[in-house]
Scaffold this active site. Structure first.
Site, short mmCIF file in Angstrom:
data_model
loop_
_atom_site.label_atom_id
_atom_site.label_comp_id
_atom_site.label_asym_id
_atom_site.label_seq_id
_atom_site.Cartn_x
_atom_site.Cartn_y
_atom_site.Cartn_z
N ALA A 1 13.73 -66.05 50.35
CA ALA A 1 12.58 -65.65 51.17
C ALA A 1 11.97 -64.28 50.73
CB ALA A 1 12.34 -65.74 52.52
N ASP B 1 -3.69 -39.47 13.30
CA ASP B 1 -3.86 -39.19 12.28
C ASP B 1 -5.27 -38.95 12.02
OD1 ASP B 1 -3.67 -38.79 9.41
OD2 ASP B 1 -3.95 -40.97 8.86
N ASP C 1 -2.12 -45.15 9.53
CA ASP C 1 -2.46 -46.27 8.48
C ASP C 1 -1.67 -45.96 7.19
OD1 ASP C 1 -3.56 -44.22 7.47
OD2 ASP C 1 -5.48 -44.61 7.48
N ASP D 1 1.51 -69.80 45.91
CA ASP D 1 1.25 -68.22 45.74
C ASP D 1 0.99 -68.37 44.06
OD1 ASP D 1 1.12 -67.14 48.00
OD2 ASP D 1 3.32 -66.06 47.57
#
Length: 910
Positions: free
Chosen positions: A273, A319, A635, A735
């Site tokens: 439970a 950057d 990058d 649920d």
């Protein structure tokens, strides 16, 4: 080293290696490739989804259930674990598959000289000592020393983060910053213009490119904040569940006098439970939904747990070039002796009129401006192709700086392609870093003309005249002072200036008549100074709003760039990252700082400029040691170690290198910094939704446990109103879908105006426990217990003893189960918001929750009316009165919760 010493060191010569020697060196140094770090095996990646703390708890729970002769319960728990593990693996595998790519920065082929003649070989076979050719547009295959060059300019932004092309030549000069040696080129960079011959000095993992990749790969995986938090939550719930189970096991034996075996099963029911068996699948699906929503907002997440980590971000190390700025040079101002213009207006071609000072200026009426534009267009090695479609940027073949001059001329109506055909180039003196200028020779209206552009200190000292209102006049000291002051003013704003000049030699000059005989010494003198073109790499238009949102969300942005300190501070101030008094720390200064000094500096407003890759890594790790959750963007190859080290690495998808993408947790498919802010909002929403989900599933624990408590404290006089299988039905059946619907809930208003959650904060906090157990749970416990006694009342209780088996008992437990389900319907609606009224966001706006509600009612009906399921789950059919009572349950619960939220909103407002 002298070039001859380089040849001697690598046992090579200008005519290159022999094929036999190259083969031997290939065995010695290995292929010219970047080796990828050892990836986790697919089997190991699959099995890790079944070994988390919660997964282990569920395996143990299933085993105990089977051992206690509750086979169906044990199999059900294991099935949930298996389904969740498979789903988690599939989600992460798909995300990894979508973002993994092979390293493609090194070109496929290289043009080398072997056996004394040019050959094309696979770049993997390039070895130290190989002599190879470089042409404009080529990616460079290895670190190399230049033998000879013709106007070679290299884009090193993948290594340095700077978008400005770097001039390369055989002669050595150190330059400014890392990778700035004038006679060296590096693997992974690109030749922007010119040609060269070079001798390879380092290949593969021995190159600078490879060293950075190795640093990136050496980083170990560290658990995300969400993984840590889920493990903490699992320990909390496990401790609660097991403690309650042990307590009830003891009470069942000594208080109710149950046999040990029966007491154990009873205690197991209490553990079941209180353990949310649906937690793992719901968290996984919630994160997967977050990944999907982020993908629609141009953020591709490789790791599910990274979704929530974004929401905790306290610092973004960003950057500059291509991330905060557009990575394309734009002419902002023009300085002429007669007038200083600010370039404005949009558009690529402007039909002879250019927008200056917000006015439409006819270029033909300003001869000085016309000359400046024509010289800029003629003294140019770059080609700019018009945009393929509206909204696209022009395609540039060459340098961004020269492209900016061409675009400016095109905007003014000058057809550069036709102009260069009409006034062809008949000679040139290439740019070099010593002269800081470039000259081209042309025949203009029958006269030999020299067009010159370069740095101000490379042109102003050799200028004798200045163009004023279209006419040349002697240049004065006052003119020189005015020009230098203007240049300093623009530099203080972080702008780059490029001086423009020309010369039309007269018959009585000392220059040879034939342009072929013109040299630097006899041609580049007695120039006429035309003016300055002032350029910038402009911020992205959306960056201002993104920075504002970060400030509201208490997220700091720290610029970490390879660009100059002046430019970095100008951009940071302009877009609002820092104020005027921010401290700028260069790479050299950072190298001299000890850890304590750096920690102190990071507590204030700071900008880092001219930093090397390992320094960016150091900044990120120091911030983490200060307790910050760090997102690092980038990058280039130089960004990869920091991306790997950061809590969340964010790579650019369009301009980003494959090394950066491989190291990052998230890739922006549009290179838009604003997408990071959207992703952070999504991350915060995911965490908020996880708390809503947790509140939702925990509030059913009380009504699931209440029947056992009643049974215990009545010493068994009240039979168990809910069986273990019925408890599992709530946790894993009814649920589940509404809980997943909560995972899809949109952001609540104001979520980005709150500070990031503290690292010490937990998913399961005191507020959730009180609300789940003492508010939602208590109300549901009372209602479900009343439902149990309601059925018994209809069947003669209290005049008849409560049935412990048979049809009435089954009907009573069914009603208890159904009451819990209908209380959960109200809870699903109530949990959608923390303080806002559910009606303000639209009662029916979340279709997934309502789909889940419909599903749980249908599932409940099947359990009640299908004979096979009745026997399995100890249920029985109920009548119309019972259904009428059940349907009425959610309405008052929703209204009571709305009243509570209203009270707390008013209190917060006051």
């Amino acid at each position: 080293m002298q070039l001859n010493d380089v040849y001697k060191y690598f046992d090579t010569k200008e005519t290159g290696l022999t094929s036999e020697k190259a083969a031997g060196l290939l065995k010695k140094f290995g292929p010219n490739t970047i080796q990828r770090s050892q990836k986790q095996s697919q089997l190991k990646a699959f099995l890790k989804n079944f070994t988390s703390l919660m997964a282990i708890l569920l395996w143990v729970s299933g085993f105990i259930a089977i051992f206690a002769n509750m086979t169906e319960l044990g199999i059900a728990i294991w099935a949930v674990n298996i389904i969740n593990g498979v789903f988690s693996y599939w989600q992460e595998h798909q995300a990894q598959k979508a973002t993994n790519s092979l390293l493609k920065m090194l070109p496929t082929y290289a043009q080398v000289i072997r056996d004394g003649k040019p050959q094309q070989i696979n770049s993997e076979d390039l070895v130290p000592g190989d002599v190879f050719m470089i042409q404009a547009g080529n990616s460079i295959s290895a670190d190399a020393r230049i033998i000879d060059s013709n106007s070679l300019q290299v884009d090193e932004s993948a290594l340095t983060g700077e978008s400005v092309l770097v001039n390369k030549q055989p002669g050595y000069s150190h330059g400014v910053g890392r990778f700035a040696e004038s006679n060296l080129v590096f693997a992974g960079t690109v030749a922007g213009s010119g040609t060269a011959t070079a001798v390879a000095v380092a290949t593969g993992m021995h190159s600078e490119f490879g060293k950075i990749a190795k640093l990136t790969q050496s980083q170990k995986h560290h658990s995300s904040p969400l993984e840590i938090e889920l493990n903490h939550l699992t320990r909390q719930l496990s401790l609660i569940a097991i403690s309650i189970g042990v307590l009830f096991f003891i009470l069942a034996i000594f208080f109710v006098h149950y046999p040990i075996a029966k007491s154990f099963i009873f205690a197991l029911g209490m553990i079941v439970a209180f353990i949310p068996e649906g937690l793992l699948p719901t968290v996984t699906l919630s994160l997967a939904q977050g990944v999907t929503r982020m993908a629609k907002k141009h953020a591709l997440v490789k790791d599910l747990n990274s979704v929530e980590t974004l929401g905790e971000t306290t610092v973004i190390c960003s950057d500059k070039t291509g991330t905060l700025t557009q990575n394309q040079m734009t002419v902002d101002h023009l300085w002429l002796a007669s007038h200083q213009y600010t370039v404005s207006g949009e558009g690529y071609v402007n039909n002879g009129h250019i927008q200056l000072d917000d006015q439409d200026v006819d270029v033909s009426k300003d001869p000085g401006l016309q000359i400046l534009l024509r010289v800029s267009a003629l003294n140019n090695d770059t080609k700019v192709n018009p945009p393929e479609k509206s909204g696209d940027n022009p395609k540039i073949i060459g340098t961004p700086t020269e492209a900016a001059l061409i675009i400016l001329a095109e905007k003014a109506g000058i057809n550069v392609e036709e102009e260069t055909k009409k006034v062809p180039r008949i000679g040139a003196l290439p740019f070099d870093s010593d002269r800081k200028r470039m000259s081209t020779f042309h025949k203009v209206d029958g006269k030999n003309t020299i067009c010159v552009k370069g740095s101000l200190d490379g042109i102003l000292p050799i200028s004798d005249t200045i163009l004023d209102n279209g006419k040349a006049r002697p240049i004065t000291d006052a003119d020189r002072k005015q020009i230098n002051e203007a240049d300093k003013k623009y530099a203080a704003d972080g702008l780059r200036s490029l001086a423009i000049a020309y010369r039309t030699p007269t018959d009585d000059s000392d220059m040879p008549a034939d342009p072929k005989d013109w040299t630097i010494k006899n041609a580049e003198q007695h120039l006429t100074f035309v003016g300055l073109t002032i350029m910038s790499d402009p911020p992205r238009p959306e960056i201002f709003e993104a920075v504002r949102k970060c400030r509201e969300a208490s997220i700091r942005i720290i610029m970490v760039t390879g660009d100059s300190a002046l430019t970095a501070k100008s951009i940071a101030t302009k877009i609002g990252i820092t104020g005027d008094k921010a401290r700028v720390i260069t790479g050299d200064e950072l190298a001299a700082m000890h850890k304590g000094e750096l920690k102190e500096a990071l507590k204030g407003e700071v900008i880092f400029a001219r930093v090397a890759p390992e320094q960016k890594y150091r900044i990120v790790s120091t911030l983490q040691s200060l307790g910050e959750i760090v997102a690092s963007t980038g990058d280039g190859v130089n960004d990869a170690p920091a991306l790997k080290k950061a809590d969340i690495g964010v790579a650019m998808g369009v301009t980003g290198t494959d090394v950066a993408k491989d190291a990052a947790n998230m890739i922006l498919t549009d290179d838009n910094f604003a997408s990071i802010v959207s992703a952070i909002e999504e991350g915060r929403t995911v965490y908020s939704n996880l708390q809503k989900f947790l509140l939702y599933i925990l509030n059913s624990n009380m009504p699931e446990a209440a029947p056992s408590i009643i049974f215990l404290f009545t010493r068994g006089l009240v039979p168990l109103p809910l069986t273990v299988m019925q408890i599992l039905t709530v946790d894993l059946g009814t649920d589940m879908l509404p809980a997943l619907g909560l995972g899809a809930e949109k952001s609540e208003p104001g979520i980005m105006k709150q500070p990031p959650r503290a690292r010490t904060a937990h998913l399961l906090n005191r507020g959730i426990i009180i609300k789940a157990f003492c508010w939602y749970g208590m109300i549901a416990s009372v209602i479900s217990t009343c439902a149990y006694f309601f059925v018994n009342k209809l069947n003669g209780w209290p005049n008849v003893a409560l049935a412990a088996s048979g049809h009435v008992y089954q009907e009573a437990t069914t009603m208890t189960l159904a009451a819990i389900v209908f209380c959960q319907i109200a809870a699903a609606i109530n949990c959608r918001t923390k303080l806002s009224s559910v009606f303000s966001i639209g009662l029916f706006s979340n279709h997934r929750i309502w789909g889940g509600i419909v599903f749980e009612v249908i599932l409940l009906a099947l359990l009640i009316y299908v004979p096979f399921l009745q026997g399995l789950f100890n249920t029985a059919a109920i009548g119309g009165r019972e259904w009428l009572l059940l349907i009425c349950i959610p309405i008052p619960l929703v209204l009571i919760e709305e009243l509570r939220k209203y009270f707390f909103r008013k209190r917060a407002a006051n």
